[in-house]
Design a protein around this motif. Structure first.
Motif, PDB file in Angstrom:
ATOM      1  N   GLY A 221      42.059  57.084  36.763  1.00  0.00           N
ATOM      2  CA  GLY A 221      41.500  57.359  38.072  1.00  0.00           C
ATOM      3  C   GLY A 221      40.687  56.210  38.636  1.00  0.00           C
ATOM      4  N   SER A 222      40.069  56.461  39.797  1.00  0.00           N
ATOM      5  CA  SER A 222      39.328  55.425  40.514  1.00  0.00           C
ATOM      6  C   SER A 222      37.967  55.943  40.942  1.00  0.00           C
ATOM      7  CB  SER A 222      40.102  55.013  41.773  1.00  0.00           C
ATOM      8  OG  SER A 222      41.387  54.530  41.453  1.00  0.00           O
TER       9      SER A 222
ATOM     10  N   THR B 198      36.748  45.401  41.257  1.00  0.00           N
ATOM     11  CA  THR B 198      36.514  44.417  42.311  1.00  0.00           C
ATOM     12  C   THR B 198      35.090  44.578  42.823  1.00  0.00           C
ATOM     13  OG1 THR B 198      38.838  44.523  42.986  1.00  0.00           O
ATOM     14  CG2 THR B 198      37.281  43.531  44.529  1.00  0.00           C
ATOM     15  N   VAL B 199      34.335  43.498  42.767  1.00  0.00           N
ATOM     16  CA  VAL B 199      32.965  43.517  43.280  1.00  0.00           C
ATOM     17  C   VAL B 199      32.958  42.871  44.658  1.00  0.00           C
ATOM     18  CG1 VAL B 199      32.380  41.343  42.083  1.00  0.00           C
ATOM     19  CG2 VAL B 199      30.558  42.899  42.814  1.00  0.00           C
ATOM     20  N   PHE B 200      32.222  43.464  45.581  1.00  0.00           N
ATOM     21  CA  PHE B 200      32.072  42.868  46.901  1.00  0.00           C
ATOM     22  C   PHE B 200      30.705  43.243  47.458  1.00  0.00           C
ATOM     23  CE2 PHE B 200      33.250  46.744  49.324  1.00  0.00           C
ATOM     24  CZ  PHE B 200      33.932  47.462  48.344  1.00  0.00           C
ATOM     25  N   ARG B 201      30.261  42.465  48.407  1.00  0.00           N
ATOM     26  CA  ARG B 201      28.916  42.638  48.928  1.00  0.00           C
ATOM     27  C   ARG B 201      28.928  42.725  50.452  1.00  0.00           C
ATOM     28  NH1 ARG B 201      25.681  37.834  46.658  1.00  0.00           N
ATOM     29  NH2 ARG B 201      24.062  38.586  48.073  1.00  0.00           N
TER      30      ARG B 201
ATOM     31  N   ARG C 244      26.537  47.404  32.909  1.00  0.00           N
ATOM     32  CA  ARG C 244      26.737  48.748  32.382  1.00  0.00           C
ATOM     33  C   ARG C 244      26.206  48.830  30.950  1.00  0.00           C
ATOM     34  NH1 ARG C 244      33.376  49.052  31.823  1.00  0.00           N
ATOM     35  NH2 ARG C 244      33.596  47.720  29.977  1.00  0.00           N
ATOM     36  N   GLN C 245      25.813  50.047  30.616  1.00  0.00           N
ATOM     37  CA  GLN C 245      25.301  50.283  29.272  1.00  0.00           C
ATOM     38  C   GLN C 245      25.810  51.616  28.770  1.00  0.00           C
ATOM     39  OE1 GLN C 245      20.996  50.169  28.903  1.00  0.00           O
ATOM     40  NE2 GLN C 245      21.144  49.644  26.730  1.00  0.00           N
ATOM     41  N   ALA C 246      26.548  51.565  27.681  1.00  0.00           N
ATOM     42  CA  ALA C 246      27.028  52.777  27.026  1.00  0.00           C
ATOM     43  C   ALA C 246      26.024  53.171  25.941  1.00  0.00           C
ATOM     44  CB  ALA C 246      28.404  52.539  26.424  1.00  0.00           C
ATOM     45  N   PRO C 247      25.975  54.437  25.561  1.00  0.00           N
ATOM     46  CA  PRO C 247      25.021  54.874  24.528  1.00  0.00           C
ATOM     47  C   PRO C 247      25.159  54.049  23.255  1.00  0.00           C
ATOM     48  CG  PRO C 247      26.033  56.774  25.565  1.00  0.00           C
ATOM     49  CD  PRO C 247      26.758  55.561  26.093  1.00  0.00           C
ATOM     50  N   GLY C 248      24.025  53.542  22.778  1.00  0.00           N
ATOM     51  CA  GLY C 248      24.022  52.767  21.544  1.00  0.00           C
ATOM     52  C   GLY C 248      24.425  51.320  21.705  1.00  0.00           C
ATOM     53  N   ASN C 249      24.775  50.936  22.929  1.00  0.00           N
ATOM     54  CA  ASN C 249      25.213  49.553  23.171  1.00  0.00           C
ATOM     55  C   ASN C 249      24.196  48.800  24.006  1.00  0.00           C
ATOM     56  OD1 ASN C 249      27.504  50.322  21.847  1.00  0.00           O
ATOM     57  ND2 ASN C 249      28.878  50.081  23.582  1.00  0.00           N
ATOM     58  N   GLN C 250      24.319  47.498  24.021  1.00  0.00           N
ATOM     59  CA  GLN C 250      23.473  46.685  24.895  1.00  0.00           C
ATOM     60  C   GLN C 250      24.007  46.753  26.321  1.00  0.00           C
ATOM     61  OE1 GLN C 250      23.862  42.690  23.322  1.00  0.00           O
ATOM     62  NE2 GLN C 250      25.764  42.322  24.394  1.00  0.00           N
ATOM     63  N   ARG C 251      23.161  46.330  27.245  1.00  0.00           N
ATOM     64  CA  ARG C 251      23.577  46.271  28.644  1.00  0.00           C
ATOM     65  C   ARG C 251      24.388  44.995  28.852  1.00  0.00           C
ATOM     66  NH1 ARG C 251      18.689  47.303  31.917  1.00  0.00           N
ATOM     67  NH2 ARG C 251      19.167  49.484  31.494  1.00  0.00           N
ATOM     68  N   ASP C 252      25.579  45.130  29.401  1.00  0.00           N
ATOM     69  CA  ASP C 252      26.478  44.003  29.616  1.00  0.00           C
ATOM     70  C   ASP C 252      26.696  43.761  31.095  1.00  0.00           C
ATOM     71  OD1 ASP C 252      28.529  45.125  26.867  1.00  0.00           O
ATOM     72  OD2 ASP C 252      26.975  43.574  26.861  1.00  0.00           O
ATOM     73  N   ILE C 253      26.934  42.508  31.433  1.00  0.00           N
ATOM     74  CA  ILE C 253      27.350  42.182  32.794  1.00  0.00           C
ATOM     75  C   ILE C 253      28.821  42.544  32.937  1.00  0.00           C
ATOM     76  CG2 ILE C 253      27.860  40.304  34.389  1.00  0.00           C
ATOM     77  CD1 ILE C 253      25.336  38.959  33.614  1.00  0.00           C
ATOM     78  N   VAL C 254      29.142  43.278  33.988  1.00  0.00           N
ATOM     79  CA  VAL C 254      30.516  43.689  34.257  1.00  0.00           C
ATOM     80  C   VAL C 254      31.162  42.754  35.281  1.00  0.00           C
ATOM     81  CG1 VAL C 254      31.949  45.541  35.192  1.00  0.00           C
ATOM     82  CG2 VAL C 254      29.996  46.085  33.723  1.00  0.00           C
ATOM     83  N   ALA C 255      30.411  42.440  36.321  1.00  0.00           N
ATOM     84  CA  ALA C 255      30.948  41.610  37.399  1.00  0.00           C
ATOM     85  C   ALA C 255      29.792  40.932  38.111  1.00  0.00           C
ATOM     86  CB  ALA C 255      31.745  42.458  38.382  1.00  0.00           C
ATOM     87  N   THR C 256      30.048  39.733  38.587  1.00  0.00           N
ATOM     88  CA  THR C 256      29.046  39.016  39.370  1.00  0.00           C
ATOM     89  C   THR C 256      29.664  38.534  40.677  1.00  0.00           C
ATOM     90  OG1 THR C 256      29.498  36.787  38.525  1.00  0.00           O
ATOM     91  CG2 THR C 256      27.992  38.159  37.228  1.00  0.00           C
TER      92      THR C 256
ATOM     93  N   GLN D 170      34.506  48.478  43.248  1.00  0.00           N
ATOM     94  CA  GLN D 170      35.693  49.321  43.285  1.00  0.00           C
ATOM     95  C   GLN D 170      36.343  49.276  41.910  1.00  0.00           C
ATOM     96  OE1 GLN D 170      37.058  51.253  45.957  1.00  0.00           O
ATOM     97  NE2 GLN D 170      38.228  52.028  44.215  1.00  0.00           N
ATOM     98  N   MET D 171      36.555  50.438  41.327  1.00  0.00           N
ATOM     99  CA  MET D 171      37.112  50.525  39.981  1.00  0.00           C
ATOM    100  C   MET D 171      38.390  51.347  40.021  1.00  0.00           C
ATOM    101  SD  MET D 171      33.589  51.209  37.826  1.00  0.00           S
ATOM    102  CE  MET D 171      33.377  52.848  38.487  1.00  0.00           C
ATOM    103  N   ILE D 172      39.465  50.784  39.503  1.00  0.00           N
ATOM    104  CA  ILE D 172      40.740  51.499  39.420  1.00  0.00           C
ATOM    105  C   ILE D 172      41.214  51.493  37.972  1.00  0.00           C
ATOM    106  CG2 ILE D 172      41.330  50.893  41.796  1.00  0.00           C
ATOM    107  CD1 ILE D 172      43.345  48.859  40.654  1.00  0.00           C
ATOM    108  N   ARG D 173      42.218  52.319  37.708  1.00  0.00           N
ATOM    109  CA  ARG D 173      42.805  52.423  36.353  1.00  0.00           C
ATOM    110  C   ARG D 173      41.707  52.522  35.297  1.00  0.00           C
ATOM    111  NH1 ARG D 173      45.871  48.142  38.387  1.00  0.00           N
ATOM    112  NH2 ARG D 173      45.164  46.701  36.775  1.00  0.00           N
ATOM    113  N   LEU D 174      40.794  53.432  35.524  1.00  0.00           N
ATOM    114  CA  LEU D 174      39.659  53.591  34.628  1.00  0.00           C
ATOM    115  C   LEU D 174      40.108  54.067  33.249  1.00  0.00           C
ATOM    116  CD1 LEU D 174      37.139  54.973  37.203  1.00  0.00           C
ATOM    117  CD2 LEU D 174      36.684  53.053  35.686  1.00  0.00           C
ATOM    118  N   LYS D 175      39.361  53.605  32.241  1.00  0.00           N
ATOM    119  CA  LYS D 175      39.652  53.923  30.847  1.00  0.00           C
ATOM    120  C   LYS D 175      38.434  54.598  30.215  1.00  0.00           C
ATOM    121  CE  LYS D 175      42.388  49.681  30.414  1.00  0.00           C
ATOM    122  NZ  LYS D 175      42.567  48.421  29.649  1.00  0.00           N
ATOM    123  N   PRO D 176      38.634  55.371  29.159  1.00  0.00           N
ATOM    124  CA  PRO D 176      37.484  56.002  28.507  1.00  0.00           C
ATOM    125  C   PRO D 176      36.408  54.993  28.089  1.00  0.00           C
ATOM    126  CG  PRO D 176      39.502  57.009  27.734  1.00  0.00           C
ATOM    127  CD  PRO D 176      39.916  55.841  28.608  1.00  0.00           C
TER     128      PRO D 176
END
Length: 115
Positions: free
Chosen positions: A16-17, A68-71, A38-50, A81-87
């Protein structure tokens, strides 16, 4: 005072999107290099997009070609915008300035990808 309010998360099935938005205030938004994290439980915070002030973007390899990141420098909004999302995309998503570790993170927005 600096504030970032993320919204748009939710529960979505794999494939999904979703579109996330982040309203920035207290800064001259157009002057800054911005990022989604983004930060998942038990994980560090990671940069997803800049995205820099010229609109140049970079992505975490695992989301490349799906996110896709846009401003919008008029409304002081950062979008994702997030498409083809995965678990494995399940996490709390935040936005913020790059290299400003003292900025407040806000509550973020929860994205859950599950069937």
């Amino acid at each position: 005072q600096v504030q970032f309010v993320a919204s748009g998360g939710g529960l979505v099935q794999p494939g999904g999107s979703l579109r996330l938005s982040c309203q920035a205030s207290g800064i001259s938004f157009y002057r800054y290099y911005m990022a989604w994290y983004r930060q998942a439980p038990g994980n560090q915070r990671d940069i997803v997009a800049t995205i820099n002030t010229n609109g140049r973007t970079t992505y975490l390899p695992s989301v490349n070609n799906r996110f896709t990141v846009f401003r919008d420098d008029v409304s002081n909004t950062l979008n994702l915008q997030m498409i083809r999302l995965k678990p494995e995309d399940t996490a709390v998503y935040y936005c913020g300035r790059v290299d400003y570790q003292d900025d407040p993170w806000g509550q973020g927005t929860q994205v859950t990808v599950s069937s």
